[in-house]
Design a protein around this motif. Structure first.
Motif, PDB file in Angstrom:
ATOM      1  N   TRP B 124       0.826  -1.456  -0.036  1.00  0.00           N
ATOM      2  CA  TRP B 124       0.221   0.121   0.169  1.00  0.00           C
ATOM      3  C   TRP B 124       1.187   1.206   0.317  1.00  0.00           C
ATOM      4  O   TRP B 124       0.445   2.462  -0.116  1.00  0.00           O
ATOM      5  CB  TRP B 124      -0.797   0.167   1.307  1.00  0.00           C
ATOM      6  N   ARG B 125       2.258   1.104   0.287  1.00  0.00           N
ATOM      7  CA  ARG B 125       3.004   2.479   0.158  1.00  0.00           C
ATOM      8  C   ARG B 125       4.068   2.312  -1.015  1.00  0.00           C
ATOM      9  O   ARG B 125       5.156   0.839  -0.027  1.00  0.00           O
ATOM     10  CB  ARG B 125       2.871   2.691   1.616  1.00  0.00           C
ATOM     11  N   GLY B 126       4.843   2.948  -1.350  1.00  0.00           N
ATOM     12  CA  GLY B 126       6.121   2.177  -1.465  1.00  0.00           C
ATOM     13  C   GLY B 126       6.403   1.540  -2.976  1.00  0.00           C
ATOM     14  O   GLY B 126       5.631   0.809  -3.745  1.00  0.00           O
ATOM     15  N   MET B 142      -2.151   2.312   6.667  1.00  0.00           N
ATOM     16  CA  MET B 142      -2.463   3.697   7.375  1.00  0.00           C
ATOM     17  C   MET B 142      -2.376   5.012   6.265  1.00  0.00           C
ATOM     18  O   MET B 142      -1.606   5.402   5.547  1.00  0.00           O
ATOM     19  CB  MET B 142      -1.263   4.098   8.286  1.00  0.00           C
ATOM     20  N   ASP B 143      -3.666   5.246   6.392  1.00  0.00           N
ATOM     21  CA  ASP B 143      -3.716   6.317   5.361  1.00  0.00           C
ATOM     22  C   ASP B 143      -3.918   7.715   5.538  1.00  0.00           C
ATOM     23  O   ASP B 143      -4.251   9.299   4.866  1.00  0.00           O
ATOM     24  CB  ASP B 143      -5.358   6.539   4.498  1.00  0.00           C
ATOM     25  N   ASP B 144      -3.795   7.519   6.807  1.00  0.00           N
ATOM     26  CA  ASP B 144      -4.413   9.056   7.761  1.00  0.00           C
ATOM     27  C   ASP B 144      -3.195  10.012   7.523  1.00  0.00           C
ATOM     28  O   ASP B 144      -1.950   8.891   7.639  1.00  0.00           O
ATOM     29  CB  ASP B 144      -5.159   8.989   9.062  1.00  0.00           C
ATOM     30  N   TRP B 169       6.148   0.038   2.289  1.00  0.00           N
ATOM     31  CA  TRP B 169       4.941  -0.838   3.129  1.00  0.00           C
ATOM     32  C   TRP B 169       3.894  -1.952   2.935  1.00  0.00           C
ATOM     33  O   TRP B 169       2.989  -1.580   2.051  1.00  0.00           O
ATOM     34  CB  TRP B 169       3.584   0.030   4.168  1.00  0.00           C
ATOM     35  N   ALA B 170       4.183  -2.796   3.221  1.00  0.00           N
ATOM     36  CA  ALA B 170       2.747  -3.629   2.686  1.00  0.00           C
ATOM     37  C   ALA B 170       2.334  -4.924   3.827  1.00  0.00           C
ATOM     38  O   ALA B 170       2.550  -4.762   4.848  1.00  0.00           O
ATOM     39  CB  ALA B 170       3.552  -4.726   1.514  1.00  0.00           C
ATOM     40  N   TYR B 171       0.873  -5.204   3.207  1.00  0.00           N
ATOM     41  CA  TYR B 171       0.155  -5.832   4.750  1.00  0.00           C
ATOM     42  C   TYR B 171       0.509  -7.410   4.214  1.00  0.00           C
ATOM     43  O   TYR B 171      -0.875  -7.217   2.995  1.00  0.00           O
ATOM     44  CB  TYR B 171      -0.543  -5.102   5.191  1.00  0.00           C
ATOM     45  N   SER B 172       0.192  -8.276   4.999  1.00  0.00           N
ATOM     46  CA  SER B 172      -0.180  -9.076   5.271  1.00  0.00           C
ATOM     47  C   SER B 172      -0.877 -10.165   6.339  1.00  0.00           C
ATOM     48  O   SER B 172      -0.636  -9.763   7.357  1.00  0.00           O
ATOM     49  CB  SER B 172       1.171 -10.362   4.979  1.00  0.00           C
ATOM     50  N   LEU B 173      -2.195 -10.556   6.005  1.00  0.00           N
ATOM     51  CA  LEU B 173      -3.580 -10.504   6.660  1.00  0.00           C
ATOM     52  C   LEU B 173      -3.015 -12.193   7.769  1.00  0.00           C
ATOM     53  O   LEU B 173      -3.021 -12.093   8.235  1.00  0.00           O
ATOM     54  CB  LEU B 173      -4.509 -10.631   6.007  1.00  0.00           C
ATOM     55  N   SER B 174      -1.744 -13.081   6.507  1.00  0.00           N
ATOM     56  CA  SER B 174      -1.762 -13.938   7.267  1.00  0.00           C
ATOM     57  C   SER B 174      -0.319 -14.321   8.342  1.00  0.00           C
ATOM     58  O   SER B 174       0.017 -14.632   8.776  1.00  0.00           O
ATOM     59  CB  SER B 174      -1.518 -15.144   6.052  1.00  0.00           C
ATOM     60  N   ALA B 175       0.402 -12.709   8.311  1.00  0.00           N
ATOM     61  CA  ALA B 175       1.397 -12.106   9.262  1.00  0.00           C
ATOM     62  C   ALA B 175       2.291 -13.226   8.899  1.00  0.00           C
ATOM     63  O   ALA B 175       2.899 -13.408   9.761  1.00  0.00           O
ATOM     64  CB  ALA B 175       0.891 -12.365  10.790  1.00  0.00           C
ATOM     65  N   THR B 176       2.731 -13.214   7.806  1.00  0.00           N
ATOM     66  CA  THR B 176       3.970 -14.223   7.257  1.00  0.00           C
ATOM     67  C   THR B 176       5.547 -13.655   7.962  1.00  0.00           C
ATOM     68  O   THR B 176       5.758 -14.778   7.811  1.00  0.00           O
ATOM     69  CB  THR B 176       3.928 -14.725   5.760  1.00  0.00           C
ATOM     70  N   ALA B 177       5.054 -12.729   7.928  1.00  0.00           N
ATOM     71  CA  ALA B 177       6.381 -11.757   8.115  1.00  0.00           C
ATOM     72  C   ALA B 177       6.843 -10.402   8.237  1.00  0.00           C
ATOM     73  O   ALA B 177       5.117  -9.648   8.314  1.00  0.00           O
ATOM     74  CB  ALA B 177       7.232 -11.912   6.794  1.00  0.00           C
TER      75      ALA B 177
END
Ligand SMILES: Nc1ncnc2c1ncn2[C@@H]1O[C@H](COP(=O)(O)OP(=O)(O)O)[C@@H](O)[C@H]1O
Ligand SMILES: [Mg+2]
Lengths: 229, 772
Positions: B124-126, B142-144, B169-177
């Motif tokens: 979501w970023r970079g 975090m868009d704010d 910045w990336a998001y993993s719902l599975s929290a893999t790292a």
């Protein structure tokens, strides 16, 4: 006989969407008179009645009833005026279906603030006078046409109106019931009630009225005095 | 067919108000339906939905690279639907302070790209790292501005002798790292584990099922190959805990909105058909076949309904979009989720379908009715109770216009029942919605209030010199600062409990802690009254198999101490401890960092000024605003208010519809009443009275129903996410609010009645009196 004026119309015009239902009607009715208005269907009879009853406003001209300019009154004043000075009867009676005959009549007095008891007492007197005392607790749906119209007359008389307006009062009745209502109106006029009757029925006009006003296309075509038969 | 169309068109034109009401009610109901369904959809399985979108990993497995090669791992595929990996993995301990979002050790994985068959990351970023020396961090969207500021401030991570520049910045719902680097960089970091991400085919509903699937995969591998594995349920349960109760309550709103929409649409539409019976008779006498009559009526209703449904769907999806997106973001579910197609379809197709159904029932009755019956439907003689009531009313001392109005509802019992239903629903909904949003506010307030609105600690090491004062001195100092209302102090300490393998965290409290919202959090039992007692968050009690009344033996500074659990709390203490809470005692071996001070400011006190005053009074203290307005709370209260308003409006429209219909078929009566001198004001009084009476009745019945619904639904919703709510959250009713609720019924009725009553008062009825 007094010559006090009860109704005076002066150049009354009424338009509906550009076409005139009444056009330059001037008319005077004195106290104690019985005036019949006749004319072909759609010539403006009911409209004329509405002007005098303050149920609708003229597009132009003056309407004076019982000394007051109806064309200048607002809705509320008109309602109060009708309540105290006018009685109306219609071809189709216009009774409330869910009130008994007596309550329909009492209603007219209750609107002026009379208590229910006083109103019913006065209504009972009228029922007696009009010969329908036995039908006081009956609901309109169970009354005959003639009975309904007599209830309607009783209601119109509740507040001792200065003027009684009737729009084809016998139009929906068979001839016998029509006669009875007609007799009733004659009796009322005889004891001084000022009357304006709109009718199709020449016989009714000649029997009840002292004066005949003939309308055609929204104008008064002819006025004549009648000798009652 | 053209005759049908012509008749329907004429009918629509002649009944502008009714057509308008149908359109508007359908519009509002469609909006409600779409918002409800979107919320239900979003809240019923937000994790599953986001998980599916990211193609989350059913299991995250880490293998020992010394025992098994990546190639062998990639080949082990029994029962696997799709897999990602092998990815090198290493745990790093940053040497610099990378910023507030990274704490302690971080797991770093080498991945060439964020996509793939499993665990599609939301970058979501970079950008994704393209060369060694670059790193992407795992964090929810975090868009704010504040969030972006925080991410901006995090520039590098130094660990294992290398400096990694944060490029995205990336998001993993599975929290893999916690972070990702390129595979080449990973090789350079010398991975200690090999990560495989699996999506399995077949049953994946339970942890056991996942373990079985995993066993199937590892069956052919060397015994010691699998170092660790984590099923997705671990993450799912964590998520559910944080937002569960809100979701459940929002879901309750969704169901309610749907229900009310269905009933009111049915009500208004069938009312329209019932009131048309006379007209139906005329059509039949002219020669319309029964089928054509039904067609006329369906057309008449469908045209405005379609317009309403289309507009309502558009409005609803507009309104639901931010709600859904915010809900997701607040749950840490990352990717923006829109309103789904099936929800829109329900609005566009489902609601008009419902309208048709609602119209069809009475229309088929019209179908069977003979022309004569239908024509006389409005004017047949009435009998029975209605007339008796009218008679009794006409004898009362009430003004005649009022007593006539009171009698009106009895003249048309069926229509009155329909109106009653919409009023009742309106009041029930307003009551329920008010209670629900109050409960939600209180749930939020519980956490916010507990712990005060200012948190104070000694400056943490590395951020300057800590305070020199003793805890008692700090407390006294805080109490002396203007604006302080209450002060509580908690000392954190791990305590060994006999019979428990792990020590339990304790918060020893003194000051105004009980009064600062904790007493309200009691689910069971009571607050501390002496030194031999503890209270505990209910989760902790459950996790440790304890209950109120149990006695523990603690080993505190070498002394054996018997402690009785006297109360269960909704939550734990903020700041220091989620553990047991006990009365203050002077303990050995605590540092100044183990104390947490909470301050409740007086109403209207200036937060910024207060924080500055604390720092000025003791530069060794760090004070911060602890209010933190919870965005989810705002969403939930916002949407509950939206629902309440929408549904109240719909109820008022139901009333408006009834009065308009009454006026329509009582034109003659109204005309007559006017001809014998009823004033416009009296006409309004009569019609408004007729509905206000129903409003009072609706209030008196609807309020208890709404209260009961609240009492049942709110705990049930909480129970669904394994939460118990304290009484404080459920006892939301106060006499003042209840009186307002009764008023709401009357208000809905009066507002609905006023418009048609006024137009009836103005109506020139001269014509109907002489004709018909
Ligand atoms: N409220 C109204 N709106 C439009 N036209 C009306 C209205 N009332 C009466 N008219 C028209 O005015 C004319 C006179 O009507 P009316 O007074 O009812 O006649 P009648 O002599 O039969 O009682 C008719 O052409 C009628 O159509
Ligand atoms: Mg006429």
């Amino acid at each position: 006989m007094t010559t006090e004026t009860v109704v005076r119309l002066d150049g009354v015009r009424k338009e509906y969407g550009g076409t005139a239902a009444l056009d330059g009607v001037s008319l005077e009715i004195r106290r104690g008179e019985a005036v019949a208005v006749m004319g072909p269907s759609g010539c403006g009879k009911s409209t004329l009645l509405n002007m005098i009853a303050g149920l609708d406003r003229p597009s132009a001209g003056e309407v004076t009833v019982h000394g007051e300019r109806l064309d200048l009154m607002n809705e509320t004043r008109l309602a109060l005026f009708r309540r105290h000075h006018l009685g109306m009867i219609f071809q189709f009676f216009n009774l409330l279906d869910d009130l008994s005959a007596l309550d329909n009549v009492a209603l007219a007095a209750q609107l002026t603030g009379s208590s229910a008891a006083t109103a019913r007492r006065r209504a009972l007197e009228l029922f007696d006078e009009l010969g329908i005392a036995g039908r006081r607790d009956v609901y309109p749906a169970a009354l005959s046409g003639g009975e309904r119209q007599r209830v309607a007359v009783a209601r119109a008389l509740m507040n001792r109106p200065a003027l009684l307006l009737a729009d084809e009062p016998t139009g929906a009745l068979d001839s016998k019931a029509g006669e009875q209502v007609m007799d009733l109106l004659i009796d009322l006029n005889q004891i001084g009630q000022t009357l304006l009757i709109v009718t199709h029925d020449e016989r009714l006009a000649h029997r009840c009225a002292s004066r005949l006003v003939e309308l055609a296309d929204g104008r008064i075509a002819r006025e004549s005095a009648l000798d009652r038969v | 067919m053209s005759a049908v169309w012509a008749a329907a068109r004429a009918a629509i034109r002649r009944r502008k108000l009714q057509t308008f009401v149908i359109g508007l009610v359908v519009l509002l109901c469609t909006t409600t339906t779409v918002v409800s369904l979107a919320l239900l959809d979003a809240t019923s399985a937000p994790f599953d939905r986001a998980f599916a979108e990211q193609r989350g990993a059913h299991a995250v497995a880490v293998y020992d690279p010394a025992v098994v090669t990546g190639t062998r791992l990639a080949a082990a595929k029994s029962g696997v639907e799709s897999a990602a990996g092998p990815f090198g993995q290493v745990v790093l301990d940053p040497e610099n302070d990378p910023g507030p979002l990274l704490r302690g050790q971080i797991t770093v994985v080498g991945r060439a790209d964020p996509g793939g068959e499993v665990d599609r990351l939301d970058l979501w970023r970079g950008r994704w790292p393209s060369a060694p020396g670059e790193i992407v961090l795992n964090e929810t969207r975090m868009d704010d501005p504040i969030g972006l500021q925080i991410t901006d401030d995090m520039k590098t991570v130094q660990a294992g002798g290398v400096t990694l520049t944060v490029v995205g910045w990336a998001y993993s719902l599975s929290a893999t790292a916690d972070a990702w680097v390129t595979p080449e960089q990973m090789t350079a970091l010398r991975p200690t584990g090999t990560q495989m991400l699996y999506r399995f085919s077949g049953d994946v509903s339970t942890r056991e099922a996942i373990e079985q699937r995993l066993a199937g995969v590892t069956a052919g591998l060397p015994g010691q190959a699998l170092l660790a594995a984590r099923p997705y349920q671990v993450i799912k349960e964590e998520m559910a805990e944080s937002a569960g109760v809100y979701l459940a309550l929002l879901g309750a709103f969704g169901v309610l909105g749907l229900l009310v929409a269905v009933i009111i649409v049915g009500n208004v539409v069938s009312g329209a058909v019932v009131s048309g019976f006379r007209h139906i008779g005329v059509l039949k006498s002219v020669g319309f076949t029964p089928r054509q009559v039904v067609a006329v009526y369906l057309t008449m209703v469908t045209v405005p309904a379609m317009v309403g449904a289309v507009t309502g769907t558009a409005l609803g999806s507009l309104a639901a979009q931010p709600l859904v997106a915010d809900t997701f973001r607040d749950l840490g579910l990352g990717q923006d989720a829109g309103v789904r197609i099936w929800v829109l379809a329900a609005g566009l197709i489902g609601v008009p379908g419902l309208v048709l159904l609602a119209a069809l029932l009475p229309a088929t009755r019209a179908h069977r009715l003979s022309a004569a019956e239908a024509i006389s439907a409005g004017s047949s003689p009435r009998r029975g109770r209605g007339l008796r009531i009218q008679r009794a009313l006409s004898g009362t001392r009430l003004p005649r216009s009022v007593s006539l109005g009171l009698g009106l509802p009895f003249a048309r019992p069926a229509r009155t029942a329909l109106t009653m239903a919409s009023l009742l629903l309106g009041v029930t909904t307003v009551t329920f919605a008010t209670g629900l949003s109050e409960s939600i506010l209180r749930v939020a307030a519980l956490s916010a209030e507990a712990g005060g609105n200012v948190g104070v600690v000694s400056r943490p090491p590395g951020l300057g010199e800590g305070t020199q004062r003793t805890p008692a001195e700090v407390e006294a100092m805080l109490r002396a600062i203007p604006g302080t209302a209450q002060v509580g102090v908690a000392a954190r300490k791990d305590v060994v409990i006999l019979g428990h393998s792990e020590p339990v965290e304790f918060g020893f409290v003194r000051g105004d802690v009980a009064a600062m919202g904790y007493e309200r959090q009691l689910l069971e039992g009571r607050w501390l009254s002496g030194p031999g007692e503890v209270v505990a968050p209910v989760q902790l009690l459950n996790a440790r198999g304890l209950k109120v009344g149990d006695t523990l033996t603690a080993d505190l500074d070498g002394a054996r101490l018997s402690l009785t659990v006297v109360g269960a709390m909704y939550e734990g203490l903020p700041g220091p401890s989620d553990g047991l809470i006990a009365a203050w005692r002077d303990l050995d071996g605590l540092s100044k960092d183990d104390f947490y001070y909470m301050v409740q400011l007086r109403d209207g006190a200036d937060m910024e000024g207060y924080l500055a005053a604390v720092r000025a009074a003791d530069p060794g203290l760090d004070a911060w605003d602890n209010t933190g307005d919870d965005e989810l709370t705002v969403i939930v209260t916002g949407s509950s208010a939206l629902f309440a308003v929408l549904l109240a409006a719909v109820a008022a429209l139901g009333v408006l519809n009834t009065v308009a219909l009454n006026v329509q078929d009582r034109r003659r009566d109204l005309g007559m009443l006017k001809s014998i001198g009823m004033t416009p004001r009296q006409v309004i009084a009569m019609l408004v009275t007729s509905m206000a009476a129903l409003g009072v009745l609706g209030g008196l019945i609807g309020i208890p129903v709404g209260m009961a619904a609240h009492r049942i639904v709110v705990p049930a919703a909480a129970d669904a996410v394994k939460l118990t709510l304290p009484d404080y959250v459920l006892r939301v009713w106060e006499p003042g609010t209840l009186a307002l609720m009764v008023l709401s019924g009357v208000l809905i009725a009066v507002l609905g009645a006023l418009l048609p009553a006024r137009s009836a008062a103005r109506l020139t009825i001269a014509r109907v009196l002489h004709n018909e």
